[in-house]
Design an enzyme around this catalytic site. Sequence first.
Site, mmCIF file in Angstrom:
data_model
loop_
_atom_site.group_PDB
_atom_site.id
_atom_site.type_symbol
_atom_site.label_atom_id
_atom_site.label_comp_id
_atom_site.label_asym_id
_atom_site.label_seq_id
_atom_site.Cartn_x
_atom_site.Cartn_y
_atom_site.Cartn_z
ATOM 1 N N LYS A 202 0.858 -1.190 0.000
ATOM 2 C CA LYS A 202 0.000 0.000 0.000
ATOM 3 C C LYS A 202 0.891 1.237 0.000
ATOM 4 C CE LYS A 202 -3.567 2.460 2.523
ATOM 5 N NZ LYS A 202 -4.595 2.405 3.568
ATOM 6 N N LYS A 257 -2.199 -1.477 -3.862
ATOM 7 C CA LYS A 257 -3.062 -0.296 -3.787
ATOM 8 C C LYS A 257 -2.229 0.965 -3.827
ATOM 9 C CE LYS A 257 -6.087 1.959 -0.532
ATOM 10 N NZ LYS A 257 -6.387 2.107 0.855
#
Length: 339
Positions: A202, A257
């Site tokens: 992330k 992400k």
Amino acid sequence: MWTPQRVPFPTLRHRRKRTTGWIRDLVRENALSARDLIYPVFVHGQEGEGEVGSMPGVRRLSIAGLVDIALEARDLGIPALAIFPVIDPSRKTLDGDEAFNPDNLICRAVRAVKEAVPDVGIVCDVALDPYTTHGQDGIVRDGIILNDETVEALCKQSLVQAQAGCDVIAPSDMMDGRIGAIRTSLDGYGYRDTLILSYAAKYASAFYGPFRDAVGSKAALGGADKRTYQMDPANTDEALREVSSDIDEGADMVMVKPGLPYLDVIRRVKETFSVPTAAYHVSGEYAMLKAAAQNGWLDERACMLETLLGFKRAGADMVLTYAAMDAAHWLAEDEGATG
Ligand code: PBG
């Protein structure tokens, strides 16, 4: 072993396999289906719906509204919802203790959905940012995000969510060691079959802006960022190290992400580890496309479906997208048209 085909033009004509719809259907390498999608939704503790200004088409739902959406999603073939709570500011504290109140908004929402629509999977975010007055994902002391203290809180948060009936615990906080700690804790309490989808790679991305509007953490964050725990957008070897740790610690599935600017990371993760890999088509990516479509600059349907297919081509097995319901409708229409 594949060897390059040396037959030159005009014997070799690539366009032959594109001449008609049926041959394009037969040679197509990747496919997008509603079954690949996870629909992220926002729930607030109020009656009725609220608009999210920076995410056209996305609403903050009441618990009753959420149950209706879960039914609709199931009927469209969407396997799972990811539920995010919009916490009333009066319940936010420095350490975000509301996160492990067994009767908090997310737990009530999960119980309601699981009771009404048990066959839809429920994914819950694990991180403290909806619950903290400063909007950081962890416990802060003297401006430092404390790793190990945060991990303890995340274990408690995961447990109340699992107890409420959450199927997939999805830690999005990027603390070190949290996957192993959460797995051990869940197992210790008998939740051996609760899945873990780790937000493993992330990035500290500017594309989360509209999400922070939606959950109300942007104002809390002020000008602060999350660069001491989320990853540097410049790195990809580091993404492999993060994913490797999370798999070793017990993650069942991993996530990259944001999505579109990180397709290379999805590809490397999938090729290196061969584990179920999710891509998060995040709020800012969704907002860009919606804004252009609203201006008449892009064809929303075509661009959205092309984007989602791009994730599959890059190697993602599943995609979290705010466009899941629209995409499922469009895909069903396309299926009807050609089938
Ligand atoms: C919270 C969380 C964020 C997102 C998912 N979980 C925001 C953040 O890390 O600040 C972003 C999702 C999106 O932008 O759609 N930890």
